[in-house]
Every structure is written in structure tokens, then in C-alpha cells.
Design an enzyme around this catalytic site. Structure first.
Site, mmCIF file in Angstrom:
data_model
loop_
_atom_site.group_PDB
_atom_site.id
_atom_site.type_symbol
_atom_site.label_atom_id
_atom_site.label_comp_id
_atom_site.label_asym_id
_atom_site.label_seq_id
_atom_site.Cartn_x
_atom_site.Cartn_y
_atom_site.Cartn_z
ATOM 1 N N HIS A 464 2.224 5.693 -2.604
ATOM 2 C CA HIS A 464 2.262 5.270 -1.067
ATOM 3 C C HIS A 464 1.128 4.665 -0.846
ATOM 4 C CE1 HIS A 464 3.775 5.028 3.131
ATOM 5 N NE2 HIS A 464 2.564 5.118 3.184
ATOM 6 N N GLU A 465 -0.006 5.576 -0.863
ATOM 7 C CA GLU A 465 -1.490 5.015 -0.515
ATOM 8 C C GLU A 465 -1.987 3.752 -1.358
ATOM 9 O OE1 GLU A 465 -2.162 5.460 2.514
ATOM 10 O OE2 GLU A 465 -1.020 7.220 2.749
ATOM 11 N N HIS A 468 -0.484 0.630 -0.402
ATOM 12 C CA HIS A 468 -1.275 -0.195 0.790
ATOM 13 C C HIS A 468 -2.587 -0.710 0.054
ATOM 14 C CE1 HIS A 468 0.853 1.359 4.408
ATOM 15 N NE2 HIS A 468 0.631 2.536 4.199
ATOM 16 N N HIS A 471 -1.835 -3.835 -1.083
ATOM 17 C CA HIS A 471 -1.745 -5.116 -0.128
ATOM 18 C C HIS A 471 -2.956 -5.565 0.158
ATOM 19 C CE1 HIS A 471 0.757 -5.744 3.903
ATOM 20 N NE2 HIS A 471 0.485 -6.899 3.405
HETATM 21 ZN ZN LIG Z 1 1.503 4.361 4.838
#
Ligand SMILES: [Zn+2]
Length: 680
Positions: A464-465, A468, A471
């Protein structure tokens, strides 16, 4: 003596010179950086030249460069490696930085220049990105109160300064409550715990300079303890301490702070003419209105609650069969859910755990990025702010893309949770600047000499991290204002939640889920049982999340509550919260909502983004290849590199050709059949 924070950073990749920075450097650096930013802003506002995009917007983009740099170092350290000195400085800085931000957005001369540009926008020859940046700057100023009269502007500045003080206090109280609680465990208290939980409890004691074993409130320790400990009395004690964070009375109690924050937010929204803080906050998001948020949450709530109630009945029966009468309680749910998982899916977290080593999961996250986006990762030997933090250079085709820092282990000086942030964000204005991105997690640190093992949940968090981080690292825009994760709050979780899907891809597990000691790949049968159980206990997970999101929304939609704890209780009663499930984050430790403004009336964002991530991964499935190059290129071009250059809905539609419905989300959580049976 020169201040290393203010000198040009000439080391490798222009990283902050962590080894040279002393805590005493921060206060003077902030002072100098604020003075420099003030002078730049005054020069822009007071310019005798007519306003142009270059002398106003582009100049503003560069006006706070030193301040951004110093702030990035300080606030990353304050979150990941706090000390009493840093906490004191943070308390001192919060109102000063808020005051400066108000000074900029309330500067009448500056706002007049932005208004002039806005009025003439069609004649300025702006490209699409510039037009978007101008629109967003104007929106930021208006929403900050630039168009208010003098009295309104003054009051707004006071309100924001006070909010900054309160949210800092909220964060620090929470950290203190987490740090101060520890329960020594005797040998007999360890019965029934898998080896990895015992090892984590030993490491926790070691970290606190104690002998033996210790239970702390770190999620990576307390959750497995609740899952595995057959000692109902200890589970209750641990659970009570865990949910009491911020609610212990005395100096670290967060309840009065939450009340004041909510009242000030309402005042802030009303000053600007909105009927509630939620109406103000949601306007620039994809959801736009509180009604749209509530609609999504309630569509998910009913099937989730139905599933949770069915599950609660099964777990209660298991508990009664153990000879314990009465109701299933919140400290029983995880324990019996774990037993049931073992019985129904033959899935034992203890059996699974050795296959999810931290090192191989980092490799897996990197390898997926290599296959999807052609990225390569090379470990860097550079000094960072803590020996547990590590850095890699990220390249593509031999070209530098970014520096990625991973800081994975829990420690008492780190705030709880997991997050992604930047020491430097991407931009092309002036000289091209490539990002330095950090993932901070709270995985249990192994005892000396042991391999670091993750739970399946931890592995998802790592992916998940890292989503990010991609991105931020793949960002390719001219203006830092819209770089990377500077997008609508309910869009920002799309790249991160989407990336979690690659962890479920069987070939990824086959390659990277290897036994930490033997190196053997995960047995196919175990892998299949793991994937088959992917929707297991989603009633519980969905209920605890949606309840928190509904309470957050209710707090900000309408008049601010005089007693948030009473309102929280009313909301939960109103939606029929199942007895044995609590909010994922109750008000006194709901950092998403009170530690800053980011997720206030925005906790729903994860679910809003999930509607898209479930549908976005379908695009790869439909292609027949989880690493389909054409789909990956569309994802990068329209979402991962695009930052906030267009409205979120336009970005998504450019990637997928349309907006999704809620069905892929319900399917992903295994809740579609609940709807079917409700209708039947
Ligand atoms: Zn998040």
C-alpha cells in the site's frame, strides 16, 4: 557556525545531510526560512509589474523553497523519530507556520494579482497544466479566506493558528499514551502464542531496556496478541488499554481537544459561507457532498453488518463451546475469528508468517514495479536519520527517477500507523527536481539475530505505502503544486490500494513468499488457502471502518457537537453497531481526523478510492495479464505521472474509459451475496 539546513545540499542526490543536522539547527533554520519566504512573497505582492503567470504563480511556486526543504526534514523526523526536544519545537512551530500560511493566503495584494490573472485567464496563452495550476491557486486562496473582509480574515487566521496548536497536542498526547503503556508478560502469559508473537514481545522488552517479554500498544504486537492469546483476562486488559489511547484522563486526554477542534472547524466553514465543515471540505473532492459520501457508506454498511452478525453468531457459539458463557466481546472477536479461520480455511497465521519475510516482500514490491513500469532499485550507502532506515536509488533505462527510503520497524519514538511522505517532491519548473520519497511503517522489529517477518496484513501495508511512493516517484509535472500525491483526498488512495492487488497475484507469491529460514517457496496448497480466505472476516473489517467513517462525517456535517463522545455513541446506536465490534479508530485516538486536517470528513476516502481500485485492477484482469504493458502504460500516463493536473474523475476516465459502480468493491470484499440474500 554554518547551519547545514540552510546550506546547499551537495551530497549524493542532494539528500539532506542527516549526519550533520543537530536539533539545535532547526529553530534558527525555520526563522531564516520564514524570513526569506516572507520577503519573496512581499516582493511578488508588491511588484510594480502587471501580474503575469510567471511573475505571480511561478514566482510563488519557488518562494518557499527553503522553508519547504527545512519543513520536510523536520516534520518527517517529528513523525518517525521524535524526541522531547523535537516535540517542544513542533508545539512552538505549529502556530507560527499556520500564521505564515494565513499571511500568504490573506495577502490582499497577492490575491488581487491572482484575481487579475483569473479574470484574464483566456487571454494569457496558458497551457492546460498552467491553467489548472492557476485555477487551483485561486481556489486555495478563496477557500483560505482571501475574499473575506478584514475582520473575517483576522478571525480566520486566529482560528487556524489555534487549530494547528490543537492538532499538534492531539498527536503528541496519542504518542505519549502509546509510549507509556507496557505490560510485562510472565512465562505463563505466553502460553498459546505463536513463536513470532513471543519474539515480538521479547524485542519490545529489549527495546525498552527490560528483561523477558512485554506487551505494548503497537498494532503489530497487540493485534496478534488479541488473535492468539487464549487468556481472556489478558486480552481484555490489552484491548482496554489499546482503545483507551487519548481517553485516559489527565494531561494526555484528547476529548476536550476534539470538541474544540470540531467547533473551530465549523466556525471556519461558516466564515466562508458554507453550511458545515463537511460541505466546505468535500466541495473540491470527487464526492462533492456529504450526501454522496453517506450514500456510498450506507450501501456498503448494510451488507457488511449482515455479514458481521452472521459471523458473530458463529464466533459466539465457538466461545460457548469453550465453556465461556455470555456475550462475545470486542476482545474475543479476533481470537475466535483466528480459530475459525484455522478450522474453515486451514489457514494459520503462524504457519503463514515465515513465508512473509520483510526482505522478500520489499523485493516483491520492487519487482512488480520493475515489471509494470520498468523501474530498477539499487541500495544506497548513505547516512539517514536512523540506522533502521534504508535508501535505494530508483532508475529507469539507466536514468535517475527518485530516491526511495524505507523505514519499516516500530520504535517508541515513531508515531503509530504507516505512511508515505517526501523529503522532496518532483517538479520541472526552474531546474528539474526529482523526488526523495519515504515509506514509514511500524512492523515489529525482530529480536537480535532473527529474521523480520510480516503478517499478511503487514505485507499489504508495505505494498500500500509503496503504491503511494510510486505515485510520488513517477510524477511528471512542471509545477510542484500539483505533483504526485497532490490530488483529491478521495482519489489519493487509488494508487496505493491498487498496488495491494499485485500481492494477491499467485506468481508473485510463488516467487517471493519464501520461507525465511529454508528459502523454500510457499507450498501451493497454502498459497491457495491464503487466496481463498482473502474475503475472510470482511464483515468485521468493513464494519469497523465504515462506523469510523460515518462518525467522522457526522461530526462535520451540521452543528459541531458539544459532546463528541455522546454523538459517537448515538451514531453507533443509530446504525446498529454489532456488540462485539468497535470503531477502527474511536474519537480520542482518531488521528486521521484530529491530528491534522487531511482526513477530516474524509476518512471515507479509502472506500471511495476502493471503488476505483477494485475496478482498475479489473482492467489488468480483463487483459489476461496482471502485468499487461499497455494497461500499465495507461495507468502511468493518466494517473501515476499526472498528479493533480486534471480533475480526478477525468484522470480515471482517461485510464478506464468510464467511471465504475460499487459492485467490484462489494465483490472484492465478498459482500455481493449479502445484497442478493437481502433482496431475496
Ligand atoms: Zn494510504
Amino acid at each position: 557556525m554554518t547551519n547545514p539546513l540552510l546550506q546547499p545540499w551537495t551530497g549524493a542526490f542532494a539528500l539532506p545531510p542527516f549526519a550533520e543536522i543537530r536539533d539545535a539547527d532547526f529553530a534558527p533554520a525555520f526563522e531564516a526560512a520564514l524570513a526569506e519566504a516572507r520577503a519573496h512573497v512581499a516582493a511578488i505582492a508588491g511588484s510594480s509589474q502587471p501580474a503575469s503567470f510567471a511573475n505571480t504563480i511561478e514566482a510563488l511556486e519557488l518562494a518557499e523553497e527553503t522553508l519547504d526543504r527545512v519543513s520536510a526534514v523536520f516534520f518527517n523526523l517529528a513523525g518517525a523519530e521524535s524526541t522531547p526536544e523535537r516535540e517542544a519545537l513542533q508545539r512552538d512551530l505549529a502556530p507560527k507556520l499556520a500564521a505564515f500560511a494565513s499571511e500568504v493566503t490573506m495577502n490582499a495584494g497577492l490575491f488581487a494579482r491572482i484575481e487579475a490573472l483569473w479574470a484574464a485567464r483566456d487571454t494569457l496563452g496558458l497551457n492546460a497544466e498552467q491553467a489548472r495550476v492557476l485555477e487551483l491557486y485561486r481556489r486555495m486562496f478563496v477557500r483560505a479566506g482571501a475574499a473575506l473582509d478584514a475582520a473575517g480574515r483576522a478571525r480566520m487566521a486566529t482560528v487556524k493558528e489555534r487549530l494547528a496548536v490543537l492538532s499538534t497536542a492531539f498527536t503528541q498526547n496519542l504518542l505519549a499514551d502509546e509510549r507509556d503503556w507496557a505490560l510485562p508478560l510472565a512465562e505463563t502469559d505466553l502460553v498459546g502464542l505463536p513463536e513470532f508473537v513471543v519474539a515480538t514481545a521479547k524485542a519490545a522488552a529489549e527495546e525498552r531496556g527490560a528483561e523477558g517479554h512485554m506487551l505494548t500498544l503497537n498494532r503489530s504486537l497487540v493485534v496478534p496478541f488479541l488473535q492468539f492469546s487464549p487468556r481472556r483476562d489478558l486480552r481484555e486488559t490489552a484491548y482496554a488499554a489499546w482503545v483507551a489511547r487519548g481517553e485516559n484522563g489527565g494531561a494526555t486526554d484528547n476529548r476536550a481537544i476534539a470538541t474544540e477542534i470540531l467547533a473551530l472547524r465549523e466556525e471556519r466553514a461558516k466564515l466562508l459561507g458554507y453550511e458545515s465543515f463537511a460541505a466546505y471540505k468535500l466541495e473540491p473532492e470527487m464526492a462533492k457532498t456529504p450526501e454522496a459520501v453517506r450514500d456510498l457508506l450506507m450501501r456498503v454498511w448494510e451488507p457488511a453488518k449482515a455479514r458481521a452478525e452472521t459471523d458473530a453468531a458463529v464466533l459466539t457459539a465457538m466461545m460457548h463451546a469453550d465453556g465461556i458463557n455470555g456475550d462475545l466481546e470486542a476482545w474475543d472477536w479476533r481470537y475466535y475469528a483466528e480459530k475459525r479461520r484455522l478450522a474453515e480455511h486451514e489457514l494459520d497465521e503462524g504457519e503463514l508468517k515465515p513465508y512473509f519475510g520483510l526482505e522478500t516482500m520489499i523485493e516483491a514490491a520492487f519487482d512488480c514495479a520493475a515489471r509494470l513500469f520498468g523501474l530498477a532499485f539499487r541500495p544506497l550507502d548513505v547516512a539517514l536519520y536512523h540506522p533502521d532506515a534504508r535508501a535505494w536509488e530508483v532508475t529507469r533505462g539507466g536514468n535517475h527517477v527518485a530516491v526511495f527510503i524505507g523505514d519499516y520497524f516500530a520504535r517508541a519514538s515513531k508515531r503509530s500507523g504507516a505512511w508515505c511522505s517526501s523529503f522532496r517532491s518532483q517538479r520541472k519548473l526552474g531546474a528539474e527536481q526529482r523526488p526523495v520519497v519515504v515509506n514509514v511503517c511500524n512492523f515489529a522489529k525482530p529480536a537480535r539475530g532473527e529474521p523480520a517477518l510480516l503478517s499478511w496484513d503487514d505485507a499489504r501495508t508495505l505494498f500500500h505505502e509503496f503504491g503511494h511512493a510510486l505515485h510520488a516517484m513517477l510524477s511528471d509535472v512542471t509545477y510542484g503544486f500539483i505533483a504526485g500525491t497532490s490530488v483529491a483526498r478521495d482519489f489519493v488512495e487509488l494508487p496505493s490500494q491498487l498496488y495491494e492487488h499485485w500481492l494477491d497475484v499467485p506468481e508473485v507469491l510463488d516467487r517471493f513468499a519464501r520461507h525465511a529460514r529454508t528459502g523454500a517457496p510457499i507450498p501451493a496448497a497454502l498459497r491457495d488457502r491464503l487466496l481463498a480466505a482473502s474475503t475472510y472476516d470482511q464483515g468485521f473489517a468493513t464494519v469497523e471502518y465504515v462506523a469510523s467513517a460515518l462518525v467522522d462525517l457526522a461530526f462535520h456535517d451540521g452543528t459541531a457537537p458539544a459532546d463528541p463522545m455522546a454523538v459517537q455513541a448515538d451514531i453507533l446506536a443509530g446504525i446498529g453497531m454489532p456488540h462485539a465490534i468497535r470503531m477502527r479508530h474511536a474519537t480520542p485516538h482518531f488521528a486521521h481526523v484530529f491530528a491534522g486536517d487531511g482526513y477530516s470528513s474524509g476518512y471515507y476516502s479509502y472506500m471511495w478510492s476502493e471503488v476505483m481500485d477494485a475496478d482498475a485492477f479489473e482492467a489488468f484482469r480483463e487483459s489476461g495479464d496482471a502485468f499487461d504493458p499497455a494497461t500499465a502504460r495507461r495507468l502511468e500516463a493518466n494517473i501515476l505521472s499526472a498528479g493533480g493536473s486534471r480533475e480526478a474523475e477525468d484522470l480515471y476516465t482517461a485510464f478506464r474509459g468510464r467511471m465504475p459502480g460499487v459492485e467490484p468493491l462489494l465483490k472484492g470484499r465478498g459482500l455481493l451475496d449479502e445484497i442478493a440474500s437481502e433482496r431475496a
